[in-house]
Design a protein around this motif. Structure first.
Motif, mmCIF file in Angstrom:
data_model
loop_
_atom_site.group_PDB
_atom_site.id
_atom_site.type_symbol
_atom_site.label_atom_id
_atom_site.label_comp_id
_atom_site.label_asym_id
_atom_site.label_seq_id
_atom_site.Cartn_x
_atom_site.Cartn_y
_atom_site.Cartn_z
ATOM 1 N N ASN A 16 0.831 -1.215 0.000
ATOM 2 C CA ASN A 16 0.000 0.000 0.000
ATOM 3 C C ASN A 16 0.863 1.261 0.000
ATOM 4 O O ASN A 16 1.944 1.278 0.578
ATOM 5 N N HIS A 58 -12.406 4.819 -0.331
ATOM 6 C CA HIS A 58 -13.402 3.745 -0.189
ATOM 7 C C HIS A 58 -13.190 3.067 1.151
ATOM 8 O O HIS A 58 -12.233 3.367 1.863
ATOM 9 N N ASP A 62 -7.656 -1.602 4.485
ATOM 10 C CA ASP A 62 -6.277 -1.176 4.198
ATOM 11 C C ASP A 62 -6.226 0.302 3.788
ATOM 12 O O ASP A 62 -5.157 0.863 3.583
ATOM 13 N N HIS A 63 -7.408 0.940 3.705
ATOM 14 C CA HIS A 63 -7.483 2.370 3.386
ATOM 15 C C HIS A 63 -8.035 3.213 4.534
ATOM 16 O O HIS A 63 -7.915 4.430 4.522
ATOM 17 N N ASP A 135 -8.172 2.625 -5.353
ATOM 18 C CA ASP A 135 -8.010 1.336 -6.024
ATOM 19 C C ASP A 135 -8.818 1.279 -7.325
ATOM 20 O O ASP A 135 -9.395 0.239 -7.666
ATOM 21 N N HIS A 173 -1.697 1.383 -4.445
ATOM 22 C CA HIS A 173 -0.907 0.149 -4.346
ATOM 23 C C HIS A 173 0.242 0.128 -5.346
ATOM 24 O O HIS A 173 0.114 0.668 -6.455
HETATM 25 FE FE FE Z 1 -6.558 -1.344 -1.370
#
Ligand code: FE
Ligand code: ZN
Length: 244
Positions: A16, A58, A62-63, A135, A173
């Protein structure tokens, strides 16, 4: 005259990129998609910056996983897509198509870019020539279709492609090497892809990042933007999901 935005790449997890965005005129700082708080707080601290805003593209953890810790450390306000409000920790400012975010005198347009998730947004800073796309559009690739349809993602990518060619695309990413392998596989006669593939291999072997990219680079080498229609896009997206 307003100064350029300063943008700092903060790597996290396996692949990331979290982005710190700083406006030197106002001294304001935002972070895009803080999946992890520790790394972005340290990077801001090292520069004497205080994170005043969190911008989420979003809901994926992981965000957004660092939202609350960033807020408790710095008091940042948390903005993100309205239709994903319930899934975004601490969301205070719900954003939809046509809304704006601000950092000092810099204004970012909110675009709805569904596909990876249904509520996914991108933030477009036209004056700065910068777009944060989460993403959606990756260097030589695009996000997986977890929630949206191929038609939605195809439209979202092609809308981003209408930005000026020099626009810098900050995605979330470092997937470029895997994407380049797939691109070369589906577009074997494309010289621009072959050249970029070699450059990306070299960069990654040396531990260098390949992001940000530009709209011009993607228009020439992204197999999902090169897809001639929605059906070809859908076939390529499905093929990439199972590509070695
Ligand atoms: Fe992601
Ligand atoms: Zn995601």
């Amino acid at each position: 005259m307003i100064s350029a935005l300063e943008i700092v790449r903060v790597p996290a997890f396996n692949d990331n990129y979290l982005w710190l965005v700083h406006d030197p005129d106002s001294g304001e700082t935002a972070v895009v998609d803080p999946g992890d708080a520790t790394s972005v707080l340290a990077a801001a601290d090292a520069r004497g910056w205080t994170i005043g805003q969190v911008w989420n593209t979003h809901w994926h953890p992981d965000h957004t996983g660092g939202n609350l810790a960033v807020k408790s450390a710095s008091g940042a306000t948390i903005s993100g897509p309205r239709s994903e409000s319930a899934k975004i920790p601490g969301l205070e400012i719900a954003l939809s198509e046509g809304d704006q975010v601000r950092l000092g005198a810099h204004m970012g347009e909110v675009w709805a870019v569904p596909g990876h998730t249904l509520g996914h947004i991108a933030l477009i800073f036209r004056d700065a020539g910068v777009a944060f796309v989460g993403d959606t559009l990756f260097a030589m690739g695009c996000g997986r279709l977890f929630e949206g349809t191929p038609a939605q993602m195809f439209n979202s990518l092609n809308r981003l492609a209408t930005l000026p060619p020099e626009t810098a695309i900050y995605c979330a990413h470092e997937y470029t090497l895997s994407n380049a392998r797939f691109a070369a596989h589906v577009e074997p006669a494309n010289r621009a892809i072959a050249t970029r593939f070699a450059e990306v291999e070299q960069a990654r072997a040396e531990g260098r990042a390949t992001v940000p990219t530009t709209i011009a680079q993607e228009a020439a080498t992204n197999p999902f933007l090169l897809a001639s229609d929605e059906a070809e896009f859908a076939r390529r997206r499905a093929a990439k999901d199972s590509f070695g």
